[in-house]
Scaffold this active site. Structure first.
Site, mmCIF file in Angstrom:
data_model
loop_
_atom_site.group_PDB
_atom_site.id
_atom_site.type_symbol
_atom_site.label_atom_id
_atom_site.label_comp_id
_atom_site.label_asym_id
_atom_site.label_seq_id
_atom_site.Cartn_x
_atom_site.Cartn_y
_atom_site.Cartn_z
ATOM 1 N N SER A 355 0.808 -1.210 0.000
ATOM 2 C CA SER A 355 0.000 0.000 0.000
ATOM 3 C C SER A 355 0.850 1.274 0.000
ATOM 4 C CB SER A 355 -0.955 -0.037 1.197
ATOM 5 O OG SER A 355 -1.981 0.920 1.063
ATOM 6 N N ASP A 366 10.510 5.019 -9.945
ATOM 7 C CA ASP A 366 10.178 5.596 -11.254
ATOM 8 C C ASP A 366 10.956 6.872 -11.530
ATOM 9 O OD1 ASP A 366 8.447 3.537 -11.609
ATOM 10 O OD2 ASP A 366 6.645 4.748 -11.854
ATOM 11 N N LYS A 380 -0.670 -3.950 -3.382
ATOM 12 C CA LYS A 380 -1.944 -3.359 -2.960
ATOM 13 C C LYS A 380 -1.945 -1.889 -3.361
ATOM 14 C CE LYS A 380 -4.835 -2.027 0.932
ATOM 15 N NZ LYS A 380 -4.855 -0.587 0.570
#
Length: 584
Positions: A355, A366, A380
């Protein structure tokens, strides 16, 4: 999880036209059931009433469930809404069927104890939410109170940590540690104390979770614990107080200018401040690179994870985007930090990293700001909004999905598998179906299945054989502390448990336990390391014990070999690059 609350006492009201379907049953659990059913019907389009949202800074648009960052959930009916429009025939039929079904079950089921209306209602609510996704959940009032305390990193108790251990077929609860400066710490509770009674009531047969519920209570009240220590019964009268439960559990230098911050207990409202304090401390001690340990971090407050990511990303960089059904469930978070930290970062993850912690790892991966080491994360990527319900309970309802800066969906597929396989990671997506994306420096990453590490690390295997060793490890430590293991004494080397020679003695001790007939060399070494951890925990406290564990952690040692790669990423972060690109 979004920290958004819906309080009946704070600007939330139910108009009589909507509440007409709730008021027939006074029991709070049944009212909660009806309230959640109405929410579900609204989301499905069956229930056509619109909810009027409170005014917020970013605009006055009405939305069915105006749940957004920093706002309150509102279930107030629109002024021009009529009872006839709210009470559609289909929704009325469902509510009537629920009433009649609960009544029939409670009056006719063979076991009256299993057919209590509160049990049935709670089961029905959770079944309804589970049909939507694995992470929407209902909490009864005591559970919801615990949830709120977790998000605030506090609870009312004595500061004692307890756990269950079994010996000779008897499962009992024992003290493991105490929070510094807590009532339990000041009173002198110790590792290995066996809990006999709480407020005079014997707790034999109760689990540590049940005992914890007895120990916690209203602020300022007193609880009496009766414990057994080395054959003697001792009473402790402890005053309950607000107990801080930090999410940053450790921060220290590993050596050579490498700092480590352990953030494994989730993200709470206090996490950014805790993290800043740890950074300041380590930098003052000479930290030049950082290992951030997110292993086992289950997530928590999204905004706190965003604030941590922002510490390392220059202004304008995307951290995460959120896409949902409502206007305020669609937004993009970007860094506003004009003076970010520039040190190299390695992030440790495992399959229990989930999460909000995946949001943090994905944002730095990224942006090529951190090197991710370990194993693939849980996957999640659903946003749960916390909503209060009348009667003191609440629910966490999925209202949106997370996407990393490159556009990757974090969430694994859950529609083609059952909950058991989903939580055990038994399912594995077809690689050909995964979305391909590119990081800021054009590295290939994949979506739809958590965050994959840049570098794999050999993980400690927690086998059935090692699980069987947990009880003898605890009791062997306890016997050492009480001086009941011939030839071994903590006083022999109080500051360095590594010097205590315990392997042969422990092997003979452990063989008395069921399932421990033979110990491999590897398992014996693992067990001895755990015993040494326990001894440090007993002698010096949790922080010192965790430091020992992390310094000897094979994954941490492996990660340090990748520091040159992390340095390369750190340099690239502050060099102009082309924007993110996505391909299929």
């Amino acid at each position: 999880m979004q920290w958004v609350r819906c309080r009946k006492r704070q600007n939330v009201s139910f108009r009589p036209t909507m509440f007409a379907m709730l008021r027939r049953v006074a029991d709070p659990m049944n009212n909660a059931f009806r309230c959640i059913l109405i929410i579900t019907l609204l989301l499905s389009g069956v229930y056509t009433g619109k909810a009027q949202s409170p005014r917020v800074a970013r605009g006055g648009e009405d939305d069915r469930f105006n749940i957004g960052r920093g706002t309150l959930f509102s279930a107030t009916a629109s002024k021009n809404q009529t009872a006839e429009k709210l009470k559609t025939p289909y929704s009325e039929t469902i509510l009537n069927d629920i009433d009649e079904s609960i009544d029939i079950i409670t009056r006719n089921y063979y076991s009256s104890s299993d057919a209590r209306p509160d049990i049935l209602a709670k089961s029905g609510i959770n079944s309804m939410l589970r049909s939507l996704d694995p992470h929407s959940s209902y909490y009864d009032p005591p559970e919801f109170e615990d949830l709120i305390g977790e998000q605030k990193s506090e609870y009312f108790g004595t500061g004692v940590t307890i756990s269950d251990f079994e010996r000779d077929g008897i499962l009992e609860s024992y003290v493991i540690s105490t929070f510094p400066a807590s009532a339990a710490d000041r009173a002198g509770l110790r590792f290995g104390d066996r809990i006999i009674a709480v407020n005079g009531s014997v707790v034999a047969g109760l689990t540590s979770r049940e005992i914890r519920g007895l120990i916690r209570g209203p602020l300022g009240t007193t609880v009496r614990l009766t414990i057994e220590r080395s054959g003697k019964l001792i009473n402790f009268d402890l005053r309950r107080a607000k107990i801080a439960s930090p999410t940053v559990t450790n921060a220290f230098l590993l050596g050579n200018g490498v700092g480590i911050i352990e953030l494994s207990d989730g993200f709470s409202l206090t996490t950014p401040a805790e993290f800043d304090a740890a950074l300041i401390k380590l930098k003052s001690e000479g930290m030049r690179s950082l290992v951030l340990d997110l292993r086992g971090n289950p997530g928590g407050v999204l905004e706190s994870a965003i604030r941590v990511a922002e510490r390392f990303l220059p202004a304008g960089r995307t951290i995460v985007s959120q896409r949902g059904r409502g206007i305020y469930d669609n937004r993009v978070w970007k860094s506003e930090n004009r003076r970010p930290e520039t040190i190299p970062i390695i992030i440790l993850v495992n399959r229990e990293t989930a999460s909000a912690s995946e949001v943090l790892a994905g944002a730095l991966q990224d942006n090529d700001r951190a090197l991710i080491v370990g194993e693939k994360t849980f996957g999640k990527g659903l946003v749960q909004t916390v909503i209060d319900l009348p009667g003191g309970g609440g629910l966490t309802l999925t209202t949106a999905r997370y996407f990393t800066p490159s556009g990757r969906l974090i969430q694994r597929d859950y529609e083609k598998t059952g909950n058991y396989d989903y939580y055990r990671h038994s399912d594995s997506p077809d690689p050909s179906t995964q979305k391909v994306a590119k990081t800021r420096t054009n590295r290939t990453v994949y979506g739809g299945d958590g965050i994959s590490p840049d570098k794999q690390a050999v993980l400690e295997q927690f086998t059935a054989g090692r699980i069987a060793l947990l009880d003898p490890i605890f009791f062997f430590t306890r016997e050492i502390i009480y001086g009941r293991i011939p030839g071994i004494s903590v006083s022999d080397s109080p500051d360095n448990p590594d010097e205590i020679k315990i392997t042969p003695v422990f092997i003979n001790f452990a063989k008395k336990w069921p399932g421990v007939s033979h110990l491999t060399k590897t398992d014996a070494e693992w067990a001895v390391s755990r015993i040494r951890f326990n001894l440090i925990l007993a002698m010096s406290g949790n922080s010192a014990a965790e430091s020992y564990r992390l310094r000897n952690d094979p994954v941490v040692k492996t990660a340090l070999n990748f520091l040159p790669d992390a340095l390369t990423f750190a340099k690239s972060t502050f060099t102009p690059k082309s924007p993110f690109s996505q391909v299929k």
